[in-house]
Design an enzyme around this catalytic site. Sequence first.
Site, PDB file in Angstrom:
ATOM      1  N   LYS A 181       6.285  54.401  26.884  1.00  0.00           N
ATOM      2  CA  LYS A 181       5.866  54.571  28.287  1.00  0.00           C
ATOM      3  C   LYS A 181       7.105  54.837  29.117  1.00  0.00           C
ATOM      4  O   LYS A 181       8.072  54.072  29.058  1.00  0.00           O
ATOM      5  CB  LYS A 181       5.153  53.300  28.742  1.00  0.00           C
ATOM      6  CG  LYS A 181       5.094  53.060  30.251  1.00  0.00           C
ATOM      7  CD  LYS A 181       4.145  51.910  30.582  1.00  0.00           C
ATOM      8  CE  LYS A 181       4.640  51.069  31.745  1.00  0.00           C
ATOM      9  NZ  LYS A 181       3.744  49.907  32.003  1.00  0.00           N
ATOM     10  N   LYS A 207       8.773  55.221  32.804  1.00  0.00           N
ATOM     11  CA  LYS A 207       8.629  54.994  34.236  1.00  0.00           C
ATOM     12  C   LYS A 207       8.950  56.304  34.933  1.00  0.00           C
ATOM     13  O   LYS A 207       9.940  56.978  34.574  1.00  0.00           O
ATOM     14  CB  LYS A 207       9.610  53.910  34.683  1.00  0.00           C
ATOM     15  CG  LYS A 207       9.247  52.518  34.168  1.00  0.00           C
ATOM     16  CD  LYS A 207       7.983  52.020  34.846  1.00  0.00           C
ATOM     17  CE  LYS A 207       7.746  50.553  34.541  1.00  0.00           C
ATOM     18  NZ  LYS A 207       6.539  50.045  35.228  1.00  0.00           N
ATOM     19  N   ASP A 211       4.236  55.716  33.871  1.00  0.00           N
ATOM     20  CA  ASP A 211       3.869  54.699  34.871  1.00  0.00           C
ATOM     21  C   ASP A 211       4.636  54.977  36.154  1.00  0.00           C
ATOM     22  O   ASP A 211       5.867  54.943  36.166  1.00  0.00           O
ATOM     23  CB  ASP A 211       4.225  53.300  34.331  1.00  0.00           C
ATOM     24  CG  ASP A 211       3.768  52.177  35.270  1.00  0.00           C
ATOM     25  OD1 ASP A 211       3.163  52.473  36.324  1.00  0.00           O
ATOM     26  OD2 ASP A 211       4.005  51.003  34.929  1.00  0.00           O
ATOM     27  N   GLU A 230      -0.257  55.875  34.658  1.00  0.00           N
ATOM     28  CA  GLU A 230      -0.529  54.539  35.188  1.00  0.00           C
ATOM     29  C   GLU A 230      -0.155  54.480  36.669  1.00  0.00           C
ATOM     30  O   GLU A 230       0.946  54.877  37.060  1.00  0.00           O
ATOM     31  CB  GLU A 230       0.305  53.541  34.368  1.00  0.00           C
ATOM     32  CG  GLU A 230       0.112  52.083  34.722  1.00  0.00           C
ATOM     33  CD  GLU A 230       0.951  51.174  33.800  1.00  0.00           C
ATOM     34  OE1 GLU A 230       1.453  51.648  32.752  1.00  0.00           O
ATOM     35  OE2 GLU A 230       1.120  49.992  34.149  1.00  0.00           O
ATOM     36  N   ASP A 263      -3.014  49.710  37.276  1.00  0.00           N
ATOM     37  CA  ASP A 263      -2.297  48.458  37.058  1.00  0.00           C
ATOM     38  C   ASP A 263      -2.387  47.663  38.365  1.00  0.00           C
ATOM     39  O   ASP A 263      -3.319  46.850  38.552  1.00  0.00           O
ATOM     40  CB  ASP A 263      -0.835  48.779  36.654  1.00  0.00           C
ATOM     41  CG  ASP A 263       0.079  47.575  36.559  1.00  0.00           C
ATOM     42  OD1 ASP A 263      -0.345  46.455  36.889  1.00  0.00           O
ATOM     43  OD2 ASP A 263       1.256  47.730  36.157  1.00  0.00           O
ATOM     44  N   LYS A 290      -3.050  42.752  32.985  1.00  0.00           N
ATOM     45  CA  LYS A 290      -1.963  41.766  33.001  1.00  0.00           C
ATOM     46  C   LYS A 290      -2.564  40.465  33.490  1.00  0.00           C
ATOM     47  O   LYS A 290      -2.987  40.383  34.647  1.00  0.00           O
ATOM     48  CB  LYS A 290      -0.864  42.189  33.976  1.00  0.00           C
ATOM     49  CG  LYS A 290      -0.013  43.363  33.544  1.00  0.00           C
ATOM     50  CD  LYS A 290       1.023  43.670  34.611  1.00  0.00           C
ATOM     51  CE  LYS A 290       1.801  44.923  34.248  1.00  0.00           C
ATOM     52  NZ  LYS A 290       2.628  45.387  35.375  1.00  0.00           N
TER      53      LYS A 290
HETATM   54  O1  OSB Z   1       4.328  48.295  36.067  1.00  0.00           O
HETATM   55  O2  OSB Z   1       3.919  47.705  34.103  1.00  0.00           O
HETATM   56  C1  OSB Z   1       4.615  47.614  35.100  1.00  0.00           C
HETATM   57  C2  OSB Z   1       7.602  45.341  34.407  1.00  0.00           C
HETATM   58  C3  OSB Z   1       7.652  44.629  35.586  1.00  0.00           C
HETATM   59  C4  OSB Z   1       6.768  44.908  36.583  1.00  0.00           C
HETATM   60  C5  OSB Z   1       5.821  45.922  36.420  1.00  0.00           C
HETATM   61  C6  OSB Z   1       5.735  46.624  35.234  1.00  0.00           C
HETATM   62  C7  OSB Z   1       6.675  46.353  34.219  1.00  0.00           C
HETATM   63  C8  OSB Z   1       6.746  47.106  32.975  1.00  0.00           C
HETATM   64  C9  OSB Z   1       7.390  46.427  31.792  1.00  0.00           C
HETATM   65  O3  OSB Z   1       6.384  48.242  32.851  1.00  0.00           O
HETATM   66  C10 OSB Z   1       6.385  45.872  30.856  1.00  0.00           C
HETATM   67  C11 OSB Z   1       7.017  44.957  29.830  1.00  0.00           C
HETATM   68  O4  OSB Z   1       7.597  45.461  28.886  1.00  0.00           O
HETATM   69  O5  OSB Z   1       6.908  43.725  29.988  1.00  0.00           O
HETATM   70 MG    MG Z   2       2.556  49.354  35.541  1.00  0.00          MG
END
Ligand code: OSB
Ligand code: MG
Length: 372
Positions: free
Chosen positions: A159, A161, A187, A212, A237, A261
């Site tokens: 994934k 960012k 994401d 995402e 998310d 989450k």
């Molecule tokens: O948006 O999924 C997210 C980490 C901190 C806050 C938001 C996000 C994330 C990650 C990391 O994408 C996910 C992980 O490896 O724990």
């Molecule tokens: Mg996310």
Amino acid sequence: MKIEGVELRRIAMPLKAPFRTSFGVETDRDILLVRVETGDAEGWGECVAMSEPRYSSEHVEGAADVLRRFLVPALPAEVDANTVGASLAPFVGHRMAKAALETALLDAQLRARGESFGAFLGAVRERVPSGVSVGIMDSVPELLDVVEGFIGEGYLRIKLKIAPGWDVEPVRAVRERFGAELQLQVDANAAYTLADAARLRRLDEFGLLLIEQPLADDDLVQHARLARQLTTPVCLDESIESAAHAAAAISLGACSVVNIKPGRVGGYLEARRIHDLCRAHGVAVWCGGMLETGIGRAANVALAALPGFSLPGDTSASSRYYANDITAPFELVDGHLEVPTGPGTGVSPVPELLDAVTTSREWIALRHPLGR
Ligand code: OSB
Ligand code: MG
């Protein structure tokens, strides 16, 4: 179950590498752990609130405050983790704080009766496929090196960012370098608006599993509009804070995938409700992450073993985040993490490792007048 007291413990966990997103850069996690003590067992919960309210409105100091002043004092004399949500419901929001407390209670309750999180939640797998979330880098070559490293370790899905200015080029570069078979998704952490639809449509050619949270957390209607303009599936998310949000998103057509989450939605019970709802509607789910230590990771991995989790999660190995985790580390085997089977989350902090990173401890004794 009678609760004797609750400990709020803060730990400082340096990340192995800075993690950059569209909302900021994280270098050291300031994490709040919740420990409940009953006569028979103790239970642990990890609060996923970050140090600043940038990903969501919660932040770690605020979570500690609401726990100490409102949530812990609201616990009844006799607690059942399955129904404690009703005692916490009068306090609006603060889902990450509530999740940490409910998880600690659930952990204690399951430990006392020798049942694992996985068995309790309805896990159907012994191991779960792992993806990895890759932060925004300073350059495309640096990104390719990092992604190559993760693929080499065996991660089954990458994934990336993204943010305006870091989207089409890095995605194209990763696709060109690692091929069409790589399971790849992006994401945006709410960094775009509907005015960027044409830009986001350019991602369609890369065969992504999903995009995402492209738009603002409170913009389900615009996500529905965007989803109709993209062939890439839209995953939410930040927008999904409860089963009610998930129901609204599904009926609007705002997403076809949900990142679950547990911290963001108020705990594992609500997370399971979202799983059940999505499954009934044919909406795919996967387990997100918040850079958890082994404490939070253990429960996430149990959740990710439920039948509706059809995509690899952000359930990476401990070594992706921390040089020294506070529990026995989760390790990647064939791209998977094993679901713990011991009572409760099945993991416990190693006292010396925990003490070495602890920055503060606070004990909240539960007093129930007249033995109530
Ligand atoms: O948006 O999924 C997210 C980490 C901190 C806050 C938001 C996000 C994330 C990650 C990391 O994408 C996910 C992980 O490896 O724990
Ligand atoms: Mg996310």
